[in-house]
Design an enzyme around this catalytic site. Sequence first.
Site: not given
Lengths: 234, 82
Positions: A87, A204, A206
């Site tokens: 990002c 993302h 994560e």
Amino acid sequence: MRAAVVVFPGSNCDRDVIHALRTTVSADTETLWYESSDLPKNIDLIVLPGGFSYGDYLRCGAMAARTPVMKAVRRFAEKGGLVLGICNGFQVLTESRLLPGAILANQSLTFICRSCTVRVERTDTPFTLGCRENQVLEMPIAHHEGLYFLPDEEISRLKKEKRVVFRYCGPDGELDDSHNPNGSLDNIAGIVNERGNVMGLMPHPERASEKILGSDDGALIWNSLHIWLEKGGR
Amino acid sequence: MTYTAEVLVYLKEGVLDTQGKAVKQSLQRLGFQDLEDVRVGKYIQLRINAENEEAARARAKEMCVELLVNELIEEFDIKVVD
């Protein structure tokens, strides 16, 4: 795996990345402050996390790209070290010219925060070797500037060199405008550099590394890196 | 001598200017049918200590290239005033 997660003023996904790296692949992980010009010894991976470095002032990632730590990241990448930008981290990589292109405001001019699906276009990179060809991964996006842009001539070169790793797609891998959340050229969601050791992506991983978060597809990226390093980086 | 450099930064022709497009549509909806096009850019004012106007302009240009402008997508104009 030994990993360092860079923290810029305004980064806000650094702790999520550390959590994901520790829980999925038991990585030995530490943070790296943006003012340091030296890297910790023997690290395998540097992650530039998401967030709003420098408040997104001037251009997203522009000022973060010119910090002391990025000089060290560049040297690390030139030696073949693995660098992942997520990002805002992807924006920092394009602004620092470690990856080609620029990331512009979403076509809708709105901040988009939702889950999306991307298709794996390459499985021979350190970041995706644990994925299947054309596998569809579900990961969230959360950005206002996510439209990947490159001038015409350069985008055809990028495609010819197979540097696109992820494309926004439908649930069955369909590539069309209706499944392109931000207007990125050619549905591009993530790319690698020529050597394949530097990757940037807007979604993302994560935030999608455990089932309890709705998807654990993002863990495939951490697992891929783990496998790559276990095999001695080949 | 301190000079003021006024820097205008705008997107290159061919780079999608989503803000310009949205502003144009809003203005046309407000009845400005004679409006041909809108481009949205940035104005940056720099106060620079320099020997003369040319030197101030040269420094402003360096700042543009090093940070203020992304030349892949943007163009810039510099105007120097006393």
